[in-house]
Design a protein around this motif. Sequence first.
Motif, PDB file in Angstrom:
ATOM      1  N   PHE A 288       0.868  -1.171   0.000  1.00 31.99           N
ATOM      2  CA  PHE A 288       0.000   0.000   0.000  1.00 31.99           C
ATOM      3  C   PHE A 288       0.910   1.228   0.000  1.00 31.99           C
ATOM      4  O   PHE A 288       1.474   1.615   1.031  1.00 31.99           O
ATOM      5  N   LEU A 289       1.077   1.824  -1.158  1.00 25.95           N
ATOM      6  CA  LEU A 289       2.080   2.874  -1.367  1.00 25.95           C
ATOM      7  C   LEU A 289       1.437   4.146  -1.904  1.00 25.95           C
ATOM      8  O   LEU A 289       2.009   4.842  -2.739  1.00 25.95           O
ATOM      9  N   GLY A 290       0.234   4.439  -1.428  1.00 25.63           N
ATOM     10  CA  GLY A 290      -0.509   5.564  -1.974  1.00 25.63           C
ATOM     11  C   GLY A 290       0.194   6.894  -1.865  1.00 25.63           C
ATOM     12  O   GLY A 290       0.212   7.680  -2.822  1.00 25.63           O
ATOM     13  N   ALA A 291       0.796   7.175  -0.695  1.00 28.86           N
ATOM     14  CA  ALA A 291       1.448   8.468  -0.503  1.00 28.86           C
ATOM     15  C   ALA A 291       2.628   8.630  -1.462  1.00 28.86           C
ATOM     16  O   ALA A 291       2.847   9.703  -2.027  1.00 28.86           O
ATOM     17  N   ARG A 292       3.374   7.549  -1.683  1.00 29.16           N
ATOM     18  CA  ARG A 292       4.522   7.619  -2.590  1.00 29.16           C
ATOM     19  C   ARG A 292       4.060   7.783  -4.040  1.00 29.16           C
ATOM     20  O   ARG A 292       4.665   8.520  -4.823  1.00 29.16           O
TER      21      ARG A 292
ATOM     22  N   GLY B 282      10.920   3.500   2.267  1.00 30.89           N
ATOM     23  CA  GLY B 282      10.279   4.539   1.472  1.00 30.89           C
ATOM     24  C   GLY B 282      11.297   5.477   0.865  1.00 30.89           C
ATOM     25  O   GLY B 282      12.484   5.401   1.084  1.00 30.89           O
ATOM     26  N   GLU B 283      10.811   6.419   0.075  1.00 28.77           N
ATOM     27  CA  GLU B 283      11.711   7.325  -0.607  1.00 28.77           C
ATOM     28  C   GLU B 283      12.428   8.245   0.352  1.00 28.77           C
ATOM     29  O   GLU B 283      13.565   8.606   0.173  1.00 28.77           O
ATOM     30  N   GLY B 284      11.747   8.692   1.364  1.00 21.55           N
ATOM     31  CA  GLY B 284      12.359   9.641   2.271  1.00 21.55           C
ATOM     32  C   GLY B 284      12.982   9.009   3.494  1.00 21.55           C
ATOM     33  O   GLY B 284      13.490   9.700   4.352  1.00 21.55           O
ATOM     34  N   GLY B 285      12.941   7.670   3.593  1.00 21.39           N
ATOM     35  CA  GLY B 285      13.482   7.028   4.776  1.00 21.39           C
ATOM     36  C   GLY B 285      12.684   7.336   6.020  1.00 21.39           C
ATOM     37  O   GLY B 285      13.198   7.322   7.127  1.00 21.39           O
TER      38      GLY B 285
ATOM     39  N   VAL C 208       6.212   2.044   9.777  1.00 16.49           N
ATOM     40  CA  VAL C 208       6.147   1.964   8.318  1.00 16.49           C
ATOM     41  C   VAL C 208       4.780   2.420   7.827  1.00 16.49           C
ATOM     42  O   VAL C 208       4.664   3.185   6.849  1.00 16.49           O
ATOM     43  N   GLU C 209       3.738   1.979   8.511  1.00 15.41           N
ATOM     44  CA  GLU C 209       2.387   2.362   8.113  1.00 15.41           C
ATOM     45  C   GLU C 209       2.181   3.870   8.240  1.00 15.41           C
ATOM     46  O   GLU C 209       1.583   4.503   7.368  1.00 15.41           O
ATOM     47  N   LEU C 210       2.684   4.451   9.324  1.00 17.65           N
ATOM     48  CA  LEU C 210       2.558   5.897   9.506  1.00 17.65           C
ATOM     49  C   LEU C 210       3.327   6.659   8.435  1.00 17.65           C
ATOM     50  O   LEU C 210       2.810   7.608   7.832  1.00 17.65           O
ATOM     51  N   ALA C 211       4.565   6.238   8.165  1.00 12.75           N
ATOM     52  CA  ALA C 211       5.385   6.930   7.163  1.00 12.75           C
ATOM     53  C   ALA C 211       4.773   6.827   5.772  1.00 12.75           C
ATOM     54  O   ALA C 211       4.850   7.767   4.980  1.00 12.75           O
ATOM     55  N   ASP C 212       4.140   5.687   5.470  1.00 14.24           N
ATOM     56  CA  ASP C 212       3.547   5.486   4.154  1.00 14.24           C
ATOM     57  C   ASP C 212       2.231   6.241   3.991  1.00 14.24           C
ATOM     58  O   ASP C 212       1.988   6.882   2.971  1.00 14.24           O
ATOM     59  N   ASN C 213       1.389   6.159   5.000  1.00 16.08           N
ATOM     60  CA  ASN C 213       0.031   6.677   4.858  1.00 16.08           C
ATOM     61  C   ASN C 213      -0.126   8.122   5.285  1.00 16.08           C
ATOM     62  O   ASN C 213      -1.067   8.800   4.854  1.00 16.08           O
ATOM     63  N   ALA C 214       0.773   8.599   6.129  1.00 14.13           N
ATOM     64  CA  ALA C 214       0.672   9.989   6.592  1.00 14.13           C
ATOM     65  C   ALA C 214       2.068  10.610   6.655  1.00 14.13           C
ATOM     66  O   ALA C 214       2.576  10.924   7.730  1.00 14.13           O
ATOM     67  N   PRO C 215       2.707  10.784   5.491  1.00 19.18           N
ATOM     68  CA  PRO C 215       4.091  11.293   5.497  1.00 19.18           C
ATOM     69  C   PRO C 215       4.223  12.676   6.110  1.00 19.18           C
ATOM     70  O   PRO C 215       5.235  12.995   6.726  1.00 19.18           O
ATOM     71  N   ALA C 216       3.199  13.530   5.954  1.00 22.45           N
ATOM     72  CA  ALA C 216       3.274  14.859   6.557  1.00 22.45           C
ATOM     73  C   ALA C 216       3.246  14.770   8.078  1.00 22.45           C
ATOM     74  O   ALA C 216       3.930  15.530   8.775  1.00 22.45           O
ATOM     75  N   VAL C 217       2.454  13.838   8.606  1.00 22.23           N
ATOM     76  CA  VAL C 217       2.416  13.633  10.056  1.00 22.23           C
ATOM     77  C   VAL C 217       3.764  13.117  10.548  1.00 22.23           C
ATOM     78  O   VAL C 217       4.288  13.556  11.575  1.00 22.23           O
TER      79      VAL C 217
ATOM     80  N   ASP D  20       6.620  13.641   9.178  1.00 16.65           N
ATOM     81  CA  ASP D  20       7.547  14.764   9.113  1.00 16.65           C
ATOM     82  C   ASP D  20       7.335  15.696  10.305  1.00 16.65           C
ATOM     83  O   ASP D  20       8.281  16.231  10.877  1.00 16.65           O
ATOM     84  N   GLY D  21       6.073  15.898  10.693  1.00 17.55           N
ATOM     85  CA  GLY D  21       5.783  16.741  11.847  1.00 17.55           C
ATOM     86  C   GLY D  21       6.377  16.165  13.128  1.00 17.55           C
ATOM     87  O   GLY D  21       6.931  16.905  13.949  1.00 17.55           O
ATOM     88  N   ILE D  22       6.275  14.851  13.309  1.00 23.09           N
ATOM     89  CA  ILE D  22       6.868  14.205  14.481  1.00 23.09           C
ATOM     90  C   ILE D  22       8.379  14.401  14.493  1.00 23.09           C
ATOM     91  O   ILE D  22       8.986  14.707  15.529  1.00 23.09           O
ATOM     92  N   SER D  23       8.977  14.248  13.330  1.00 20.22           N
ATOM     93  CA  SER D  23      10.426  14.427  13.224  1.00 20.22           C
ATOM     94  C   SER D  23      10.831  15.852  13.575  1.00 20.22           C
ATOM     95  O   SER D  23      11.819  16.086  14.276  1.00 20.22           O
TER      96      SER D  23
END
Length: 471
Positions: free
Chosen positions: A7-11, A71-74, A99-108, A110-113
Amino acid sequence: MLQRKLFLGARLKRVRRERGLNQSQMAGELGISASYLNHLERNQRPVTAGILLRLAQGFDVDVKTFASESGEGGGANQLSEVFSDPMLSDLGVSRSELVELADNAPAVADGISRLYTAFRELQRQPAEAEAAGSDPRVLITPETWVRDYIQAQRNHWPELEEASETLGGALVHPLSTAEPLRLRLKDAWGVEVRVVGPEILEDASQQYDPQRRVLMLSSLLRPENRQFGLAYQLALLEFAPIIAQMLEAARPPDPGSRRLLHMSFANYAAGAIIMPYGKFLRAAEEYRYAIDRLCAQFGSNVEQVAHRLTTLGRPGAKGVPFFMLRVDPAGNISKRYAGEAFPFSHFGGTCPRWHLHNAFQTPGQTIRQLIETPDGQRFFTISRTIERPIRPDLRDDALLAIGLGCDIKHAPRIAYADGLDLLNTPATPVGPACAVCPRLQCPYRATAPAGRMLAVEENRKTISPYPFVPS
């Protein structure tokens, strides 16, 4: 055959937006319906092997990287570092959740980071945080923001590449690579170039006076650094509209980040002017990425060439996707770029088992090494020392070290790998920063692993100073 549903929708959405396509346009190129693509992007359908193949063929996507857990952004790797902090480790967040969080909610993700980065800066600079009052954004330093923004774009800027290749291709001279730059500044922009003593520039290596149209370069700069200084100023003048548009698109959070990103764009363009994409890629492939040969052809130094090697990500004409680090003798990282995967810590330093640090013991020599990360990925790396671009005080240490690396599958294309049995030569086990490294019996471990129970016994001493109980 796929072993798990992807499931790679965000990418997938990111690839589409990077190419300026709407769903109907991308669906047409993939040979599927717009509604099906919509389901894919919303993770209501898994990405099939057929879709991955069409992405590779039509969009020049690296399938292995696109479909990998990192993922692309690690993002998942970066989140793993965050959640290994003692403040969060007791939550027991699994790798699959990250992995699920990074894939499905990359902006979230990034916010955590960003929040974690601010937290670390708060610990490091409490006085700065107190002065900031209630605005936590000031705790994200300009350097951190710009580094993350550049890495999110894979350190490749098509707008600057195209403009720089056109300009750089027109600036040729049979004996000098710098003279055409000087003449362009003079003829097109009325800028006079002067080499002046360090006492005039004080703490600067170069300075441009827009009123007098004079560019002053320090006499302490080496020839290749003077050339780069000319190209940098030329990029600021020639590409001002392009860089302005890129800055608006980036939306830096504060003036300091904006100025630093502006300089980063100009530095990127300077390297692209001196080493135009097509010409540089052809030479790199011909010389099999031998750095000294490339330095000689383009009048550049080792660091400039190494940095340029991380930018060769043009769709349909990619070079070896290198990652690069620059460190000082104390281990401080002052540069990190990656054209593809980056196997080291986002927040910490490097692994002491990587021979990047050994380069200081053999100045000027190239050290090659095969390394293997905890997830089993193998990389071919080279390390060597470089000299600082300017050395105002001769008593100061002039050396830095750079490390270049790539996935081992690309090593046969690289001259430095000749003579190595890439299949049978043992790889050195390395890891991210010690605090998040999962390797159990590492004698080089400098700190205890975060969130792990130590296995210390008073009647038994282990080789590793911080043995811990495996999870």
